[in-house]
Design an enzyme around this catalytic site. Structure first.
Site, PDB file in Angstrom:
ATOM      1  N   GLU A  26     -13.940  19.394  29.426  1.00  0.00           N
ATOM      2  CA  GLU A  26     -12.699  19.222  30.056  1.00  0.00           C
ATOM      3  C   GLU A  26     -12.291  20.229  31.189  1.00  0.00           C
ATOM      4  O   GLU A  26     -13.126  21.389  31.469  1.00  0.00           O
ATOM      5  CB  GLU A  26     -11.616  19.861  28.966  1.00  0.00           C
ATOM      6  CG  GLU A  26     -11.749  21.074  28.410  1.00  0.00           C
ATOM      7  CD  GLU A  26     -10.525  21.381  27.344  1.00  0.00           C
ATOM      8  OE1 GLU A  26      -9.580  21.393  27.598  1.00  0.00           O
ATOM      9  OE2 GLU A  26     -10.924  21.930  25.958  1.00  0.00           O
ATOM     10  N   LYS A  87      -1.261  18.486  33.550  1.00  0.00           N
ATOM     11  CA  LYS A  87      -1.994  18.457  32.377  1.00  0.00           C
ATOM     12  C   LYS A  87      -2.224  16.945  31.928  1.00  0.00           C
ATOM     13  O   LYS A  87      -1.166  16.385  31.364  1.00  0.00           O
ATOM     14  CB  LYS A  87      -1.310  19.230  31.177  1.00  0.00           C
ATOM     15  CG  LYS A  87      -2.276  19.423  30.106  1.00  0.00           C
ATOM     16  CD  LYS A  87      -1.634  20.416  28.955  1.00  0.00           C
ATOM     17  CE  LYS A  87      -2.581  20.967  27.884  1.00  0.00           C
ATOM     18  NZ  LYS A  87      -1.872  21.818  27.109  1.00  0.00           N
ATOM     19  N   SER A 141      -0.954  16.374  17.990  1.00  0.00           N
ATOM     20  CA  SER A 141      -1.824  15.964  19.384  1.00  0.00           C
ATOM     21  C   SER A 141      -2.257  14.779  19.284  1.00  0.00           C
ATOM     22  O   SER A 141      -2.803  14.117  18.489  1.00  0.00           O
ATOM     23  CB  SER A 141      -3.095  17.248  19.397  1.00  0.00           C
ATOM     24  OG  SER A 141      -3.874  16.830  20.749  1.00  0.00           O
ATOM     25  N   ASP A 143      -5.155  14.156  20.655  1.00  0.00           N
ATOM     26  CA  ASP A 143      -6.581  14.371  20.551  1.00  0.00           C
ATOM     27  C   ASP A 143      -6.871  13.485  18.925  1.00  0.00           C
ATOM     28  O   ASP A 143      -8.088  12.913  19.203  1.00  0.00           O
ATOM     29  CB  ASP A 143      -6.908  15.826  20.292  1.00  0.00           C
ATOM     30  CG  ASP A 143      -6.671  16.762  21.513  1.00  0.00           C
ATOM     31  OD1 ASP A 143      -6.355  16.335  22.432  1.00  0.00           O
ATOM     32  OD2 ASP A 143      -7.025  17.944  21.269  1.00  0.00           O
ATOM     33  N   LYS A 160      -7.228  25.129  16.524  1.00  0.00           N
ATOM     34  CA  LYS A 160      -6.582  26.449  16.715  1.00  0.00           C
ATOM     35  C   LYS A 160      -5.613  26.620  15.543  1.00  0.00           C
ATOM     36  O   LYS A 160      -4.984  25.905  14.736  1.00  0.00           O
ATOM     37  CB  LYS A 160      -5.633  26.394  18.112  1.00  0.00           C
ATOM     38  CG  LYS A 160      -6.312  26.170  19.288  1.00  0.00           C
ATOM     39  CD  LYS A 160      -5.519  25.905  20.740  1.00  0.00           C
ATOM     40  CE  LYS A 160      -6.298  25.643  21.724  1.00  0.00           C
ATOM     41  NZ  LYS A 160      -7.094  24.320  21.880  1.00  0.00           N
TER      42      LYS A 160
END
Length: 304
Positions: A26, A87, A141, A143, A160
């Site tokens: 990334e 982003k 997220s 993700d 995280k």
């Protein structure tokens, strides 16, 4: 009309042609995840680590609207130093390309682009996940849902620890994302070795991960992603007591200042950096370098 096709760096284009192992990387860690000038130095170290383990690094990002798999050093330097780099999650890629923007890809966007480019292995630091108090904020997220529909292997150090780890694991299960502990049956918490949650499956070598990939392809049943959770050794983690104090203080500060949405993660990571006097940054770098090495070894094993 402009050409919006995915571009490939010379090294990656050659590796694709020769069917050599490639690891996707990334670019948000370069533009948003690490402070300057450490960001460019670490980005180069990550790529060097992948090469040393026998694979080709493919850092993904956008410069001037051109989405590239395998940024060259000049493009990497640009994203590391330019102001206003967007982003990019999956939903942002087409808009940023049409606008001619500079952009750094998140875990979600990197995963989607990597699979579109035929690259099945991706190394990152930690996944995004379900945020604390998500039952009120619905903050989760991208993700997670991207991994549910993207057949990629993501090597990471868990999620995280600033997130709701238990809720994130529940969502990954609901979304059908496979989670493997690398050498462990406990889910890592990014800065810390053990987040406190058990895993159903573990693997102990790159060859075992490659076998999982091969079985998935042969069966044709599982079409989502696979997370390889690679914990730091206990002697390399952030001191757990320091971690817990810093996290509690950061969450209190977050509430006082009313920080929400996309700003939460960078805010808390910045707090960790300042409160631990840079120790969390050193841990972060150790995490991504270890994950890059393991991802490269998996890519080599899978190519064999």
């Amino acid at each position: 009309m402009r050409d919006f096709d995915i571009a490939y760096g010379a090294e990656v284009a050659e590796a694709r042609r020769d069917r050599r192992p490639i690891v996707a990387l990334e670019s948000t860690i370069v533009s948003h995840g690490l402070p300057k000038p450490d960001n460019l130095r670490v980005a180069r170290e990550i790529e060097a680590t992948v090469r040393a383990a026998g694979a080709v690094p493919a850092t993904i990002g956008m410069v001037g609207g051109r989405l590239t798999v395998g940024l060259d050093d000049a493009e990497l330097s640009h994203l590391a130093s330019a102001e206003g780099v967007a982003k990019l999650s999956v939903r942002d890629i087409a808009v940023a390309a049409a606008a001619g923007a500079d952009g750094a890809t998140t875990v979600a966007a990197t995963s989607a682009v990597a699979v579109a480019a035929g690259i099945p292995i991706f190394a990152t630091g930690g996944l995004g996940g379900v945020h604390r108090d998500a039952s009120q904020t619905f903050d989760e997220s991208a993700d997670l849902v991207t991994l549910a529909r993207t057949p990629i292997v993501v090597v990471c150090a868990g999620v995280k620890s600033i997130l709701d780890v238990g809720a994130t694991l529940e969502r990954l299960e609901s979304l059908g994302v496979t989670v493997l502990g690398y050498g462990t049956r406990r889910f890592p918490g990014f800065f810390i070795t053990d987040s406190g949650f058990d895993l159903d499956w573990s693997v102990d070598s790159p060859e075992e991960v490659a076998a999982v990939i091969a079985a998935g392809l042969a069966h044709g049943v599982h079409t989502g992603g696979t997370v390889v959770a690679n914990p730091l050794p206990p002697d390399q983690q952030l001191d757990p007591a320091l971690h817990d104090r810093t996290l509690a203080d950061g969450l209190a500060l977050l509430e006082r200042e009313g920080v929400t949405g996309k700003a939460v993660t960078p805010f808390l990571l910045s707090h960790f950096h300042s409160a631990t006097h840079g120790e969390s940054l050193a841990v972060n770098v150790r995490i991504i370098l270890r994950n890059a090495e393991l991802a490269a070894r998996i890519a080599v094993a899978a190519t064999r």
